[in-house]
Design an enzyme around this catalytic site. Sequence first.
Site, PDB file in Angstrom:
ATOM      1  CE  LYS A 159      -4.271  -1.597   0.147  1.00  0.00           C
ATOM      2  NZ  LYS A 159      -5.289  -1.252  -0.878  1.00  0.00           N
ATOM      3  CB  SER A 179      -0.300  -7.980  -1.395  1.00  0.00           C
ATOM      4  OG  SER A 179      -1.233  -8.729  -0.629  1.00  0.00           O
ATOM      5  CD  GLU A 203      -9.970   4.599   0.672  1.00  0.00           C
ATOM      6  OE1 GLU A 203      -9.196   3.741   0.191  1.00  0.00           O
ATOM      7  OE2 GLU A 203      -9.871   5.811   0.420  1.00  0.00           O
TER       8      GLU A 203
END
Length: 335
Positions: A95, A313, A117
């Site tokens: 991220k 991830s 968010e």
Amino acid sequence: MIPAFGHRDPDARGYYGEYGGRFVPETLVAPVAELERAYFEARSDESYRCELEHLLRTYVGRPTPLYEAQHLSASLGGPRIFLKREDLAHTGAHKINNALGQALLARRMGKRRVIAETGAGQHGVATATVCALLGLDCDVYMGAEDMERQSLNVFRMQLLGATVRKVEAGSRTLKDAINEAMRDWVTSVADSYYLLGSVLGPHPYPLMVRELQSVIGREAREQCLEAVGQLPTSIVACVGGDYAAVGPEHAWLHDTGRAEYAWIGDDDALAGFQRLARDEGILPALESSHAIAYACRLAPTMRRDDILLVNLSGRGDKDVLSVQKALSAVRSHGR
């Protein structure tokens, strides 16, 4: 590795085939158009690209390693399996690649406050991290159910200086957090930047997120060629979340046959989590566990000289208590 932007852009309206576009309230038409102009200017500006590359390397810790999971490969009896270790990036997931690029854009646009968010919390943590780095105020919207499930990440965001705003509406999860974040942006567009974490929302967000995350694929391509002298036979990655949706480019890739999409149930994801932990000493995020589980399903159908690449991830620290709770429930029901 300087970011490579401008490949496979959607059309001028933000469509990939019949998917995409820009559907926003009238009050956001001008801000989204301003964002599009700013992003296209930034991605062609060498100073922006160089600063992003410098921070990806010195702050995020890129390039992340390519790791051959020999024990997992041997236990499945199929191809050589490699993991792209995004779990080793700063904050523990992919991220931060997108969050950093967009936060630099926010600062370039003169926005001093960032709105975001988050669902599982990793995007919120990444956003809070880069806002601390760049001296930006940060408000993160998170569904009440997600806050309870990911209390550790809530505390991490708060430690990093972010304000975490609980969302009680609807299903109290990610899609409702997105709605509340957008409402905030409508009322504060003059000095606020909305940092969306997934390939969804109005154009140019799906394009921006995809391009800022493309560093993973470009590194993996180079690393595979260096390690084994060929590109992977198959690549597995997780997409989607607590809601049944993917971005417009995913839908287009599906229709054109460029990518295949499958699903993994909770039990198989938990099994994938445990298998990687025991075979390789790696705790994957539950999101990544879905990819591991599918790789375990796919590997036996492949040849021994094939190469299977799995994008890991994120790491599973944030999910340990959820896994413990789920496994306890399974044992109590005798399954």
